[in-house]
Design an enzyme around this catalytic site. Structure first.
Site, PDB file in Angstrom:
ATOM      1  N   ASN A 385       8.538   2.890   5.165  1.00 23.14           N
ATOM      2  CA  ASN A 385       7.187   3.595   4.428  1.00 23.14           C
ATOM      3  C   ASN A 385       6.318   3.041   5.437  1.00 23.14           C
ATOM      4  OD1 ASN A 385       5.079   5.138   3.355  1.00 23.14           O
ATOM      5  ND2 ASN A 385       6.150   5.021   1.448  1.00 23.14           N
ATOM      6  N   ASP A 386       5.726   1.764   5.001  1.00 21.38           N
ATOM      7  CA  ASP A 386       4.512   1.066   5.773  1.00 21.38           C
ATOM      8  C   ASP A 386       4.879   1.129   7.176  1.00 21.38           C
ATOM      9  OD1 ASP A 386       3.377   0.803   3.157  1.00 21.38           O
ATOM     10  OD2 ASP A 386       4.023  -1.239   2.935  1.00 21.38           O
ATOM     11  N   VAL A 387       5.912   1.039   7.605  1.00 24.73           N
ATOM     12  CA  VAL A 387       6.088   0.621   9.007  1.00 24.73           C
ATOM     13  C   VAL A 387       5.968   1.967   9.737  1.00 24.73           C
ATOM     14  CG1 VAL A 387       7.383  -1.473   8.655  1.00 24.73           C
ATOM     15  CG2 VAL A 387       8.580   0.714   8.891  1.00 24.73           C
ATOM     16  N   SER A 426       2.796  -1.935   0.535  1.00 26.21           N
ATOM     17  CA  SER A 426       1.260  -1.936   0.477  1.00 26.21           C
ATOM     18  C   SER A 426       0.640  -0.891  -0.524  1.00 26.21           C
ATOM     19  CB  SER A 426       0.685  -1.429   1.578  1.00 26.21           C
ATOM     20  OG  SER A 426       0.798   0.042   1.777  1.00 26.21           O
TER      21      SER A 426
END
Ligand code: NAP
Length: 459
Positions: A385-387, A426
């Protein structure tokens, strides 16, 4: 020197060389396993050398300690799942640092008044670093395990309180160096250092815990090196220094991969406020069926798998390799894109994929794979997700602005495998999921991948 002392120094030399080769081995996934074996052999040599070369007063405590440590270590190795590896590592740091602090207390107890100045300084460092690393690592483990709230714990005047705690500890250190017989000062220093470890880590959110842990690892290493100076033990000095500096370098590399500074990690309170500075998405998430996704994959020329934390929780590493092999049998070129901070610990994805025998030659680092996304037919995001959040690149107001990402949104088509609307570590929304090129395949990653593999077989 007696024969046994010669033997001990020789094993220390062998152990030190093994540690250096171990670190070299661990710098690449292909040789990491060998690196670990070398480190284990080095540690074994150091223990045997110490037991043979030291005058042992009683074996009882040594055997009791070895047995208890081996039982706890074996239990942790067998029962702790891969996804809990960061908190397991934090616990190991806590134990190692506590050992250093206790050796320091023991040395103080035996030699308090008759130590040369430089040894007193090393003893002070050993006890301070050992104690603060013990409590800091325990708090880190608690946060990662969810036993303690993962959000940064902050209060008014926190920096002033921390400064007072730090100055008290530093003053005790100076007084101890001048008056080594003052046991009150020594034990106050020890107590305040334990407290300082707690104060240091509570304001940091669990998202930053892996960086904190590798910093604490570095402190534990330096505590061990200081122990080496106090005991006049060369292998402890060498191993502790290697540990201290490799831990520090790893922290710096992780910060770089998240585009953060060490000071921002330590004092930034990342995750305290989940600022909704997310790009206005406006769109809807488009769902895709297993059959349609399988069709896209089967008729693609180039497919890139993008694993993330969800792959680890789903334990989907074998399922992903099976799907990749099916696609390769059909002539599809398959690559894996590895983000340096995907998952919850450095090298997390490499370890998982290696476990499933995915060839190293198929793994591509972020800088290598990013230019290839525009010519990729399907990027399949598995629990990441964040990456892959394009806001990090496009939205300067985002909490993760500047963090390098895998630019999957530049692929011709993106299929995201996740269970639902859950956010990344995050806590931010991801505009990728709303883009017109993206479709969502909901479900546990392992079962989605298995269903995809079955569907591809029938295309
Ligand atoms: P992530 O942002 O934490 O996202 C993981 C996603 O996986 C979630 O959105 C979740 O969505 C999905 N998921 C969870 N379980 C799943 C399952 N069983 N099946 C399918 N999907 C599942 O992961 P990431 O993209 O790997 O990013 C890593 C984060 O950790 C970054 O923020 C990084 O900065 C941080 N971090 C990592 C390190 C490190 O060393 N690796 C160090 C410090 C910080 P659903 O709930 O909807 O399924």
């Amino acid at each position: 020197m007696t024969l046994s002392t010669y033997f001990m120094e020789a094993t220390y030399l062998v152990a030190s060389i093994l540690f250096i080769f171990a670190l070299k081995g661990m710098s690449h996934p292909e040789t990491a396993r060998r690196g670990m074996f070398l480190a284990e052999a080095g540690m074994f040599a150091a223990i045997v050398g110490t037991l043979i070369g030291t005058h042992i007063i009683t074996w009882v405590w040594i055997i009791a300690g070895l047995s208890l440590g081996s039982i706890i270590g074996a239990w942790m190795a067998i029962s702790v799942p891969m996804t809990a590896m960061p908190q397991r590592t934090a616990l190991s740091h806590a134990f190692g640092a506590l050992a250093a602090a206790l050796v320091g207390v023991g040395e103080f107890f035996v030699h308090a008044g008759d130590m040369p100045g430089i040894t007193r300084g090393a003893l002070g460092f050993e006890v301070i670093l050992g104690a603060l690393t013990t409590t800091g690592s325990l708090i880190a483990a608690g946060k990662l395990q969810g036993v303690i709230h993962g959000k940064p714990i902050q209060f008014k005047g926190q920096n002033a309180v921390n400064l007072i705690v730090f100055l008290t500890m530093a003053s005790c250190f100076v007084i101890f160096c001048m008056h080594p017989e003052a046991s009150g000062v020594f034990y106050t220093m020890l107590g305040v250092a334990f407290l300082f470890g707690v104060m240091l880590v509570i304001p940091i959110g669990s998202a930053d815990m892996p960086v904190v842990m590798s910093l604490l690892n570095s402190y534990a290493g330096l505590a061990a090196a200081a122990t080496g100076f106090v005991l006049g033990n060369n292998v402890l000095i060498i191993a502790g220094t290697l540990d201290g500096f490799s831990g520090f370098i790893l922290s710096v590399l992780m910060c770089k991969a998240m585009n953060r500074s060490i000071t921002n990690v330590l004092f930034g309170g990342f995750g305290a406020v989940i600022a909704e500075a997310t790009t206005e998405t406006g769109g809807v998430m488009r769902e895709i069926t297993i059959d349609d996704a399988a069709m896209q994959l089967a008729f693609a020329n180039r497919v890139v798998f993008v694993p993330g934390y969800g792959l680890a929780t789903a334990q989907a590493q074998h399922a992903v390799r099976e799907l990749a092999e099916l696609l390769e049998d059909r002539g599809v070129t398959v690559k894996y894109a590895i983000h340096p901070v995907a998952g919850r610990m450095p090298g997390h994805m490499n370890v998982l994929l290696a476990e499933a025998n995915v060839p190293y030659s198929a793994l591509y680092e972020m800088e290598q794979i990013n230019p290839e996304f525009p010519s990729t037919d399907v990027a399949i995001v598995i629990g990441a997700n964040d990456v892959v959040n394009p806001d990090a690149r496009d939205n300067p107001k985002s909490l993760i602005a500047g963090m390098p990402i895998l630019e999957v949104d530049r692929a011709k088509s993106v299929i995201v495998l996740k269970r639902g609307q859950g956010r990344g570590f995050s806590g931010l929304e991801n505009p990728l999921f709303f883009k017109s090129c993206t479709s969502m395949l909901y479900g546990d990653a392992k079962s989605s991948l298995s269903h995809l593999a079955q569907a591809v077989m029938h295309v």
